[in-house]
Design an enzyme around this catalytic site. Structure first.
Site, mmCIF file in Angstrom:
data_model
loop_
_atom_site.group_PDB
_atom_site.id
_atom_site.type_symbol
_atom_site.label_atom_id
_atom_site.label_comp_id
_atom_site.label_asym_id
_atom_site.label_seq_id
_atom_site.Cartn_x
_atom_site.Cartn_y
_atom_site.Cartn_z
ATOM 1 N N ARG A 28 0.825 -1.233 0.000
ATOM 2 C CA ARG A 28 0.000 0.000 0.000
ATOM 3 C C ARG A 28 0.853 1.275 0.000
ATOM 4 N NH1 ARG A 28 -5.626 -0.738 1.462
ATOM 5 N NH2 ARG A 28 -6.153 -2.661 0.397
ATOM 6 N N ARG A 32 -4.082 6.263 0.431
ATOM 7 C CA ARG A 32 -4.701 7.447 1.040
ATOM 8 C C ARG A 32 -3.813 8.263 1.959
ATOM 9 N NH1 ARG A 32 -9.835 4.174 2.866
ATOM 10 N NH2 ARG A 32 -8.089 2.729 2.967
ATOM 11 N N ARG A 41 -7.520 10.591 -6.879
ATOM 12 C CA ARG A 41 -8.737 9.806 -6.678
ATOM 13 C C ARG A 41 -9.974 10.703 -6.799
ATOM 14 N NH1 ARG A 41 -12.528 7.896 -3.318
ATOM 15 N NH2 ARG A 41 -12.644 5.676 -2.766
ATOM 16 N N ASP A 78 -6.369 -3.645 -7.618
ATOM 17 C CA ASP A 78 -6.896 -4.294 -6.421
ATOM 18 C C ASP A 78 -7.038 -5.787 -6.679
ATOM 19 O OD1 ASP A 78 -8.085 -3.269 -3.682
ATOM 20 O OD2 ASP A 78 -9.213 -5.039 -4.283
#
Ligand code: CP3
Length: 359
Positions: A28, A32, A41, A78
């Protein structure tokens, strides 16, 4: 795709070859915690639009590399794109995580599952891989990935994230034959999908078995590891005259490292519940190890992060075969500067250590 790879530390370490400093990348690493990710995004409108538009997927893949001297890029996508291509209808709603419109809930649903053609239903992923390779221009290798059949099945049956895994475990204990049928199709889909990523330019492969650790030892062997082993058997192992290393990561799988290493993978990912020196003693002659800093260390001050990095490097000890990573993904609340402190510490603290063969 035959461009020169300027930094091949990751590929070398995964094959237990000597390196100048310990390579580091983070699960990751795009996500975010980075304001530039949140901005892209927002422009894309949704997480799925990010994944399905190669230009955006490429942009966010490269964002962490622009900030930190990471030794690998990981494809931005993903694990749930595969069941989406199998017709389950994936959406990500803000704050609620993944949701399938058509979860697998009946015998008929299981019989309807099929192996999607990666170059049509998942073409957007392959286009992203090709674009990222072009944009990377050999700076660092690109890691492709997929979910393990068992981990994908938990989402496909539960319909999204779960707390108790009631449906999938009910299926496992009530109708194991049906679950095997589902895992079989999913394993074929994952094998084809990963081979397509390798053909498109992925230079190493990681398989995420995020939920293998919720199984009993016996069920882990039968419902997760057996399919991981079958996938490892079916993957293309050499592309452009280089070995394509395979990393298997079962979160919560510390008790089963020997069995994971015995699948024929090149490297085993370990979470933070495992002592890396013990992991190395158990399987280090067979595979490389990837991990395993507690992701929560990134909430601490930079000098504390540095001390914890030193500890993980000391736990692995001297010699080849270590890829530094977290024991799971970077959490959204982490300040980007802390990730910078981690990456710098790995390179600085491992530079002075002997890195010769084996031992
Ligand atoms: O590591 C990377 O930087 C590459 C990208 C990547 C993502 N997901 C992007 C993502 C990778 C390798 C994954 C794998 C993945 N996806 C796993 C296995 C690894 C793990 O974390 O255990 C799993 C279980 C998933 C399924 C998934 N995707 C969930 C449960 C969620 C919601 C929870 C969450 O963390 O947001 C996602 C969404 C997701 N995948 C995001 C990102 C950046 C956040 C989406 C957003 O809101 O922008």
């Amino acid at each position: 795709m035959n461009d020169t790879l300027h930094n091949d530390r990751l590929l070398r370490a995964l094959l237990r070859q000597p390196v100048d400093v310990t390579p580091v990348w983070l699960m990751r690493q795009a996500g975010r915690y980075l304001p530039e990710y949140r901005a892209t995004r927002a422009r894309a409108g949704s997480f799925m639009a990010l994944c399905q538009t190669p230009d955006w997927a490429c942009e966010v893949t490269l964002q962490p590399l622009a900030r930190f001297p990471l030794d690998a890029a990981i494809l931005f996508s993903d694990i749930l794109t595969v069941p989406d291509a199998m017709g389950l209808g994936l959406t990500f709603s803000e704050g609620e995580g993944p949701q399938f419109a058509c979860p697998v809930r009946s015998v008929a649903d299981i019989h309807r599952l099929f192996v999607p053609d990666p170059e049509t239903a998942l073409r957007y992923v392959m286009d992203a891989v090709r674009l990222i390779r072009r944009e990377l221009a050999g700076r660092v290798p690109l890691i492709g990935f997929a979910g393990s059949p068992w981990t994908l099945a938990t989402y496909m049956v539960e319909g999204g994230s779960s707390k108790d895994y009631a449906r999938i475990k009910g299926l496992l204990y009530d109708q194991p034959g049906l679950l095997h049928r589902m895992l079989e199709v999913t394993a074929q889909a994952v094998t084809l999908y990963l081979n397509a990523q390798i053909a498109a330019g992925a230079q190493a492969i990681m398989i995420f078995d995020t939920w293998g650790g919720i199984l009993t030892p016996r069920a882990y062997q039968e419902f997760s590891l057996a399919y991981l082993a079958r996938i490892v058997d079916g993957l293309t192992r050499v592309a452009d005259n280089r070995r394509v290393p395979i990393i298997l990561f079962t979160k919560g799988g510390g008790a089963w490292l020997e069995a994971i290493a015995a699948t024929g993978c090149d490297a085993v990912g370990v979470d933070w519940t495992v002592d890396l020196s013990e992991a190395r003693r158990r399987v280090g002659a067979q595979v490389a190890l990837q991990g395993n800093l507690d992701p929560a260390v990134l909430y601490a001050a930079p000098e504390r992060i540095r001390a914890q990095v030193a500890q993980v490097l000391a736990d692995f000890g001297p010699g080849a075969g270590h890829v530094f990573n977290l024991g799971h993904g970077v959490q959204p609340g982490v300040e980007p500067e802390r990730v910078g402190a981690l990456v710098a510490a790995v390179h600085e603290l491992s530079a002075s250590r002997p890195t010769g063969d084996g031992v």
